[in-house]
Design an enzyme around this catalytic site. Structure first.
Site, PDB file in Angstrom:
ATOM      1  N   GLN A  11       1.108   6.001  -3.888  1.00 57.76           N
ATOM      2  CA  GLN A  11       1.455   5.807  -5.310  1.00 57.76           C
ATOM      3  C   GLN A  11       1.262   4.329  -5.680  1.00 57.76           C
ATOM      4  OE1 GLN A  11       4.179   7.650  -3.387  1.00 57.76           O
ATOM      5  NE2 GLN A  11       2.802   9.353  -3.653  1.00 57.76           N
ATOM      6  N   GLY A  20      -5.586  17.690  -9.600  1.00 55.22           N
ATOM      7  CA  GLY A  20      -6.773  17.953 -10.419  1.00 55.22           C
ATOM      8  C   GLY A  20      -6.551  17.665 -11.900  1.00 55.22           C
ATOM      9  N   ARG A  21      -5.349  17.168 -12.241  1.00 53.90           N
ATOM     10  CA  ARG A  21      -5.063  16.897 -13.661  1.00 53.90           C
ATOM     11  C   ARG A  21      -5.928  15.757 -14.179  1.00 53.90           C
ATOM     12  NH1 ARG A  21       1.367  15.917 -13.623  1.00 53.90           N
ATOM     13  NH2 ARG A  21       0.869  15.011 -11.610  1.00 53.90           N
ATOM     14  N   LYS A  22      -6.228  15.815 -15.487  1.00 60.62           N
ATOM     15  CA  LYS A  22      -6.964  14.704 -16.109  1.00 60.62           C
ATOM     16  C   LYS A  22      -6.055  13.481 -16.109  1.00 60.62           C
ATOM     17  CE  LYS A  22     -10.033  16.843 -19.466  1.00 60.62           C
ATOM     18  NZ  LYS A  22     -10.257  17.186 -20.879  1.00 60.62           N
ATOM     19  N   LYS A  55      -6.827   2.916  -3.429  1.00 63.33           N
ATOM     20  CA  LYS A  55      -6.310   2.288  -2.203  1.00 63.33           C
ATOM     21  C   LYS A  55      -6.966   2.864  -0.963  1.00 63.33           C
ATOM     22  CE  LYS A  55      -2.131   3.619  -3.221  1.00 63.33           C
ATOM     23  NZ  LYS A  55      -2.296   4.144  -4.563  1.00 63.33           N
ATOM     24  N   GLY A  56      -7.295   4.171  -1.018  1.00 68.71           N
ATOM     25  CA  GLY A  56      -7.868   4.851   0.157  1.00 68.71           C
ATOM     26  C   GLY A  56      -9.087   4.116   0.676  1.00 68.71           C
ATOM     27  N   GLY A 116      -2.676  11.464  -2.809  1.00 67.55           N
ATOM     28  CA  GLY A 116      -4.011  12.009  -2.548  1.00 67.55           C
ATOM     29  C   GLY A 116      -4.946  10.841  -2.364  1.00 67.55           C
ATOM     30  N   HIS A 117      -5.274  10.526  -1.111  1.00 64.40           N
ATOM     31  CA  HIS A 117      -6.123   9.369  -0.832  1.00 64.40           C
ATOM     32  C   HIS A 117      -7.546   9.829  -0.545  1.00 64.40           C
ATOM     33  CE1 HIS A 117      -2.316   6.915   0.302  1.00 64.40           C
ATOM     34  NE2 HIS A 117      -2.499   7.029  -0.990  1.00 64.40           N
ATOM     35  N   ASP A 157      -3.370   5.935  -7.725  1.00 61.31           N
ATOM     36  CA  ASP A 157      -4.798   6.246  -7.941  1.00 61.31           C
ATOM     37  C   ASP A 157      -5.652   5.004  -8.165  1.00 61.31           C
ATOM     38  OD1 ASP A 157      -3.983   8.958  -7.939  1.00 61.31           O
ATOM     39  OD2 ASP A 157      -3.491   8.793 -10.058  1.00 61.31           O
ATOM     40  N   GLU A 158      -5.256   3.886  -7.571  1.00 65.26           N
ATOM     41  CA  GLU A 158      -6.025   2.645  -7.783  1.00 65.26           C
ATOM     42  C   GLU A 158      -7.266   2.568  -6.896  1.00 65.26           C
ATOM     43  OE1 GLU A 158      -2.817   2.656  -6.857  1.00 65.26           O
ATOM     44  OE2 GLU A 158      -1.608   1.707  -8.431  1.00 65.26           O
TER      45      GLU A 158
HETATM   46  P1  IMP Z   1       6.495  13.169  -7.760  1.00 70.27           P
HETATM   47  O1  IMP Z   1       6.148  12.038  -6.847  1.00 70.27           O
HETATM   48  O2  IMP Z   1       5.741  14.437  -7.443  1.00 70.27           O
HETATM   49  O3  IMP Z   1       7.967  13.372  -7.892  1.00 70.27           O
HETATM   50  O4  IMP Z   1       5.993  12.771  -9.245  1.00 70.27           O
HETATM   51  C1  IMP Z   1       6.586  11.710  -9.990  1.00 70.27           C
HETATM   52  C2  IMP Z   1       5.523  10.962 -10.778  1.00 70.27           C
HETATM   53  O5  IMP Z   1       4.684  10.245  -9.883  1.00 70.27           O
HETATM   54  C3  IMP Z   1       4.582  11.849 -11.596  1.00 70.27           C
HETATM   55  O6  IMP Z   1       4.232  11.171 -12.779  1.00 70.27           O
HETATM   56  C4  IMP Z   1       3.362  11.992 -10.704  1.00 70.27           C
HETATM   57  O7  IMP Z   1       2.199  12.279 -11.446  1.00 70.27           O
HETATM   58  C5  IMP Z   1       3.321  10.588 -10.092  1.00 70.27           C
HETATM   59  N1  IMP Z   1       2.658  10.550  -8.786  1.00 70.27           N
HETATM   60  C6  IMP Z   1       3.157  10.939  -7.597  1.00 70.27           C
HETATM   61  N2  IMP Z   1       2.277  10.712  -6.614  1.00 70.27           N
HETATM   62  C7  IMP Z   1       1.203  10.151  -7.175  1.00 70.27           C
HETATM   63  C8  IMP Z   1      -0.030   9.636  -6.657  1.00 70.27           C
HETATM   64  O8  IMP Z   1      -0.304   9.655  -5.449  1.00 70.27           O
HETATM   65  N3  IMP Z   1      -0.882   9.115  -7.572  1.00 70.27           N
HETATM   66  C9  IMP Z   1      -0.578   9.037  -8.900  1.00 70.27           C
HETATM   67  N4  IMP Z   1       0.551   9.486  -9.420  1.00 70.27           N
HETATM   68  C10 IMP Z   1       1.440  10.030  -8.565  1.00 70.27           C
END
Ligand code: IMP
Length: 423
Positions: A224, A301-303, A16-17, A40-41, A13-14
């Site tokens: 990620q 949608g999580r905080k 990057k998109g 989610g970009h 979530d930096e």
């Molecule tokens: P998973 O990738 O769904 O197995 O989740 C493992 C961890 O990575 C959890 O803490 C997620 O919230 C985090 N995570 C996975 N994808 C993203 C992303 O695109 N952005 C931020 N956190 C992510």
């Protein structure tokens, strides 16, 4: 011509998109090489917001080729939904601008169920996105995964293997009172998806090498972030792929010596979704961002949890990824701070740490040591040129450069493509 990897320097979530979108201007091919639809970009294009999960954001540019590499785990049903949504929004998608690796592993319905089951039964929750990512990579490593070429073939052996795997999972689900998966319905849905995906299924290794031979530039869109990397991250609170720059090579079949630039993306502060240690977390900062409608996850949608910039992490990210430059995003998020704390190192049991420890128990115990830098307390959102940034912002960016030994090449001051200052 330079082949470039864009990597998150924090926990995803930096932003990057937006940086990928900006760099796409000079690229010919945009590649995803790891992760799946856990990503989610967010890209804002001509005032319209697009959230991409599996498809490289280059898809928003009509003349670019997009490639989903062998290292991605792909949910066949989810990707078709994403394609349909984008087409509805007027984006053209065809095998001419999208190729998916025949070697990419599939996220199956039982992987999603297994993700939910494992998460519910884990003593220490990871807070996964429940998209089936971990179980799909688990099966890949266990050598029992399903790949796109098999689905597309629709062969009897694929169907047989599918049924036997679903039966196996159902036996487990039954013991814990979970609803079983309807194998016939799953087979029908998957084979229908396979028929629609067949034209996109290709030997993307051959395609990428053909493109490089023709002098075209590749842009790798990392998903990620560094501290979610299964090797370098805050294990076990990580995702299941290599999110660092090496993953771009193994996940695409492009060798390391063909990479010219690695752009590290970091927010001007820090956020994290899901569980796991976060030394510079500051709940007051989180409340402020959430009150402004900022920092909600693009996929779930999580905080997001929020905190101050942690240079221990960015320093480590610069080392393991080989960042040639940094892009600092959402500098405008700090516009109204009178003082900005920045964490230069940690203290643990009286010792100074400049790099993160391996043990998350230690990372949970570290004491972040802050320096306080003066804020600029003005609106940066309309600043277009590096020279026009206020001196306090220059000082903040210079501090990051010194501590990470990496030059800052780009600065984001707002969500749109135009709100990026290129030095
Ligand atoms: P998973 O990738 O769904 O197995 O989740 C493992 C961890 O990575 C959890 O803490 C997620 O919230 C985090 N995570 C996975 N994808 C993203 C992303 O695109 N952005 C931020 N956190 C992510």
């Amino acid at each position: 011509m330079s082949n470039t990897i864009v990597i998150g320097a924090q926990w995803g979530d930096e932003g990057k998109g937006k940086i990928v979108d900006l760099l796409t201007d000079r690229a010919d091919v945009v590649v995803r090489a790891q992760g799946g639809n856990n990503a989610g970009h967010t890209v804002i294009n001509d005032g319209h917001q697009y959230i991409l999960h599996l498809i490289p954001s280059g898809i928003l540019w009509p003349e670019k080729l997009c490639v989903i590499g062998n290292g991605v785990v792909m949910d066949p049903v989810a990707i078709l939904k994403e394609i349909d949504g984008l087409v509805e929004d007027g984006i053209e998608i065809s095998p001419k601008n999208l190729s998916i690796s025949d070697r990419a592993h599939l996220v199956m319905p039982f992987h999603r169920e297994m993700d939910a089951f494992k998460e519910a039964n884990r003593a220490v929750k990871i807070g996964t996105t429940k998209r089936g990512i971990g179980p799909a990579y688990g099966d890949k490593i266990d050598r029992i995964g399903f790949r796109l070429h098999e689905l597309v073939s629709g062969s009897a052996s694929f169907v047989e293997r599918l049924h036997s795997r679903i039966e196996e999972c159902n036996r487990l689900f039954e013991t814990v009172g979970m609803a079983p998966i309807d194998a016939t319905a799953a087979e029908e849905e998957l084979l229908a998806a396979g028929r629609r995906l067949a034209p996109y299924c290709a030997d993307t290794v051959a395609i990428l090498h053909r493109e490089m031979k023709a002098g075209r530039m590749l842009l790798f869109e990392g998903a990620q972030g560094t501290f979610l990397d299964v090797d370098q991250g805050t294990y076990p609170y990580v995702t299941s792929s290599n999110t660092t720059s090496g993953g771009a090579c193994t996940g695409s079949g492009v060798p390391p010596h063909r990479i010219d630039r690695v752009v590290g993306v970091t927010k001007a502060y820090t956020t994290r979704v899901g569980e796991g240690p976060f030394p510079t977390q500051d709940d007051a900062l989180a409340d402020r961002f959430h009150g402004m409608g900022r920092e909600f996850g693009a996929t779930t949608g999580r905080k997001r949890r929020c905190g101050w910039l942690d240079l221990v992490l960015v320093r480590y990210a610069a080392m393991v990824n080989g960042f040639t430059e940094l892009a600092i995003t959402i500098l405008d998020g700090l516009d109204d701070c009178a003082e900005i704390p920045i964490c230069s190192h940690y203290e643990l049991d009286g010792k100074k740490l400049t790099l993160p420890p391996a043990s998350i128990h230690d990372l949970q115990r570290v004491v972040p040591v802050y320096e306080s830098l003066p804020g600029w307390q003005c609106d940066l959102s309309q600043v277009k040129r590096w020279e026009d940034l206020p001196p306090q912002a220059h000082a903040y960016l210079a501090r990051i450069e010194t501590e990470t030994e990496t030059p800052v090449a780009m600065v984001g001051v707002g969500p749109s493509r135009e709100q990026t200052i290129v030095r």
